[in-house]
Scaffold this motif. Structure first.
Motif, PDB file in Angstrom:
ATOM      1  N   TYR A  10       0.838  -1.192   0.000  1.00 38.72           N
ATOM      2  CA  TYR A  10       0.000   0.000   0.000  1.00 38.72           C
ATOM      3  C   TYR A  10       0.874   1.243   0.000  1.00 38.72           C
ATOM      4  O   TYR A  10       1.106   1.835   1.038  1.00 38.72           O
ATOM      5  CB  TYR A  10      -0.932   0.011   1.211  1.00 38.72           C
ATOM      6  N   GLN A  12       2.032   4.976  -0.108  1.00 40.01           N
ATOM      7  CA  GLN A  12       1.385   6.224   0.228  1.00 40.01           C
ATOM      8  C   GLN A  12       2.387   7.342   0.081  1.00 40.01           C
ATOM      9  O   GLN A  12       3.565   7.180   0.381  1.00 40.01           O
ATOM     10  CB  GLN A  12       0.832   6.195   1.651  1.00 40.01           C
ATOM     11  N   VAL A  45      -9.662  -0.210   2.006  1.00 43.45           N
ATOM     12  CA  VAL A  45      -8.622   0.739   1.586  1.00 43.45           C
ATOM     13  C   VAL A  45      -8.523   1.780   2.686  1.00 43.45           C
ATOM     14  O   VAL A  45      -9.484   2.022   3.413  1.00 43.45           O
ATOM     15  CB  VAL A  45      -8.938   1.393   0.231  1.00 43.45           C
ATOM     16  N   HIS A  92      -5.509   4.953  -2.949  1.00 38.48           N
ATOM     17  CA  HIS A  92      -5.375   3.516  -2.716  1.00 38.48           C
ATOM     18  C   HIS A  92      -6.447   2.746  -3.497  1.00 38.48           C
ATOM     19  O   HIS A  92      -6.154   1.761  -4.180  1.00 38.48           O
ATOM     20  CB  HIS A  92      -5.476   3.246  -1.218  1.00 38.48           C
TER      21      HIS A  92
END
Length: 132
Positions: A10, A12, A45, A92
């Motif tokens: 994930y 970011q 998410v 996401h």
């Protein structure tokens, strides 16, 4: 680890850049969207932001507390953290291929004095228009 459920990464970034605009009308705290059918569920998410108050902000807020009412410096800090967490959640979902998010929620936790985590999460889905 079960190969049926591969672990996902994930990524970011502090300021997300979306390749394709996400229709914010298809983001809701409800568990359904009127006029559309959920055709795929990608799972949860989330977007996470960790913020600290600055020394200058604390001084300004201290003056505002003397007079009571809304402490606008902290209000803006909280709003910005929520907005960034929301945008990271959208990013996401878009990376997974979703075009909608249902069941959206926020959570905030104080990690240490003056440092807070803001979490925005929901269920990423793909939706299509219902047949008329």
């Amino acid at each position: 680890m079960n190969s049926q459920y591969p672990q996902q990464q994930y990524p970011q970034q502090p300021y997300p850049q979306q390749a394709v605009p996400f229709n914010h009308a298809l983001v809701t705290s409800a568990f359904e969207l009127p006029g559309v059918t959920i055709v795929r569920n990608y799972g949860i998410v989330r977007g996470i932001i960790v913020r600290s108050r600055s020394v200058v902000g604390n001084i300004g807020a201290s003056f505002q507390t003397l007079f009571g009412g809304n402490i606008s410096i902290y209000t803006e800090l909280c709003e910005q953290a929520r907005r960034e967490a929301y945008e990271l959640m959208i990013q996401h979902a878009a990376e997974l291929g979703a075009n909608a998010i249902i069941g959206v929620r926020y959570d905030a936790t104080e990690i240490t004095q003056g440092v807070s985590e803001v979490l925005c999460y929901g269920t990423a889905v793909t939706v299509t228009q219902k047949a008329q």
